[in-house]
Enzyme design. Structure first.
Site, PDB file in Angstrom:
ATOM      1  N   SER A   1      47.103  30.873  44.251  1.00  0.00           N
ATOM      2  CA  SER A   1      47.042  30.927  42.748  1.00  0.00           C
ATOM      3  C   SER A   1      48.229  31.401  41.770  1.00  0.00           C
ATOM      4  CB  SER A   1      45.791  31.907  42.196  1.00  0.00           C
ATOM      5  OG  SER A   1      46.287  33.364  42.448  1.00  0.00           O
TER       6      SER A   1
ATOM      7  N   LYS B   1      47.632  38.828  39.710  1.00  0.00           N
ATOM      8  CA  LYS B   1      47.497  37.643  38.404  1.00  0.00           C
ATOM      9  C   LYS B   1      48.701  38.049  37.823  1.00  0.00           C
ATOM     10  CE  LYS B   1      43.798  35.476  40.278  1.00  0.00           C
ATOM     11  NZ  LYS B   1      43.965  34.185  41.064  1.00  0.00           N
TER      12      LYS B   1
END
Length: 256
Positions: A49, A110
């Site tokens: 990701s 993230k």
């Protein structure tokens, strides 16, 4: 003949040796717990990701002191207190590890995109923060895996966030991916909006049913340094493959 006192002193007892060994082990464990809780914690990257910033198989250190401490800073997250102590809020552009709000147990990593009060939206693949389109510059393509497992070149950009942080992003599905057009997200007080740099292959705050807004309390720390990295199809413990499997160029590089 009876042993002299000198002879007795020259031969340490087995019980004393065992005690010293146990004491050293306990001291080492306590030091490790203190370091892991207060200073640095190692993490590995299991998903793509954050490609191209972080690759599957990267191992990195996360600084625990960057944002202060919450119960999630402690192993097994015991409910010893609420909120944070010595708190310092994440900055836009930080790559941070946090506990998934959905279960308060799963570790996610993230990039911090939205701060409390910000309005975040994706329009045709472009990121808007507070109604202003974030600048991006096209650079060379990045080779990654598509939805069918094939190695393909995809568009890559340098994105400049408000405040000046520059980082790379890729658009695996171009500017028409599933999360490339969204409504406006308004970040609540005490929460942050997190996104992956692999914009079309990241479950992040855009998906409110899976991640959503991340409470400040859930932050564990800021990603600082890649200390080891192996190719995606290899395992770190297979040391006999290291000459070919280790990504030597990624060793001891800062996470930006």
């Amino acid at each position: 003949m009876a042993r002299t006192d000198v002879e007795n002193r020259e031969k340490p007892s087995k019980d004393g040796g065992l005690y010293e060994t146990v004491k050293v082990i306990i001291q080492a464990l306590l030091i490790a717990v203190v370091v892991r809780t207060l200073l640095f914690q190692p993490f590995n990257i299991p998903s793509g990701s954050l490609i191209p910033t972080l690759l599957i198989g990267d191992y990195l250190f996360v600084s625990k002191y960057s944002y202060g401490y919450s119960r999630y800073s402690i192993p097994f997250s015991p409910p010893v207190f609420n909120g944070r102590v010595l708190a310092s809020e994440p900055k836009r552009g930080d790559v941070a590890v946090f506990k998934l709000p959905k279960d308060n147990a799963t570790d996610y990593i993230k990039r911090v995109i939205g701060l409390p009060g910000d309005r975040i939206q994706m329009r045709d693949g472009r990121l808007y923060i507070n109604d202003q389109m974030v600048e991006r510059q096209r650079i060379e393509d990045f080779v990654t895996t598509d939805s069918w497992g094939r190695q393909v070149p995809v568009p890559q950009y340098i994105e400049t966030l408000p405040g000046g942080v520059k980082h790379r992003v890729i658009e695996r599905d171009g500017d028409k991916g599933y999360w490339d057009n969204t409504y406006v997200y308004t970040v609540p007080a005490g929460h942050f909006f997190m996104m992956g740099d692999n914009r079309d292959n990241s479950t992040d705050s855009r998906d409110e049913s899976s991640v959503g807004y991340v409470p400040f309390e859930n932050f564990i720390g800021r990603a600082e340094l890649i200390f080891f990295s192996v190719k995606e199809d290899s395992a770190a413990w297979q040391f006999w493959k290291w000459p070919w499997s280790v990504r030597w160029d990624r060793m001891f590089t800062r996470v930006r």
